[in-house]
Design a protein around this motif. Sequence first.
Motif, mmCIF file in Angstrom:
data_model
loop_
_atom_site.group_PDB
_atom_site.id
_atom_site.type_symbol
_atom_site.label_atom_id
_atom_site.label_comp_id
_atom_site.label_asym_id
_atom_site.label_seq_id
_atom_site.Cartn_x
_atom_site.Cartn_y
_atom_site.Cartn_z
ATOM 1 N N GLU A 69 -21.912 105.313 27.151
ATOM 2 C CA GLU A 69 -21.814 105.610 28.573
ATOM 3 C C GLU A 69 -21.723 104.354 29.425
ATOM 4 O OE1 GLU A 69 -24.188 106.959 26.589
ATOM 5 O OE2 GLU A 69 -23.519 109.032 26.503
ATOM 6 N N GLU A 129 -18.213 103.053 29.233
ATOM 7 C CA GLU A 129 -17.299 103.951 29.943
ATOM 8 C C GLU A 129 -17.418 103.751 31.456
ATOM 9 O OE1 GLU A 129 -17.106 107.509 26.627
ATOM 10 O OE2 GLU A 129 -18.793 107.447 28.022
ATOM 11 N N ASP A 130 -18.628 103.513 31.928
ATOM 12 C CA ASP A 130 -18.837 103.225 33.344
ATOM 13 C C ASP A 130 -18.183 101.899 33.734
ATOM 14 O OD1 ASP A 130 -20.231 105.575 33.703
ATOM 15 O OD2 ASP A 130 -22.212 104.617 33.662
#
Length: 69
Positions: free
Chosen positions: A3, A6-7
Motif C-alpha cells: 500500500e 501504491e500511494d
Amino acid sequence: MLEFYEDEIAGDYFQPISSTWFWHPTYAPVRKTERFKQVARGLGLVAYWYERGWPAQCRAVGSNDFTCE
C-alpha cells in the motif's frame, strides 16, 4: 505490504531508499505476485532493470515481463 508504494505511485512521489524492503527475505512471497509487478513497473524499476541490470532476485522473461523469487 504494498500500500505504501501504491500511494507513492498515485502521488507521483517515490523515494528510492523506500524500495530497500523489497529485498528483505520476508518480501519473497510478495515479489512473486502480480501486484508487486505492477508496483515495480509503476515505480519505474522495471525500465531501470532492463537498462542497467536485474537485481539478484529477479530476471527478465522475454522483452515485456519479469519474474522474481
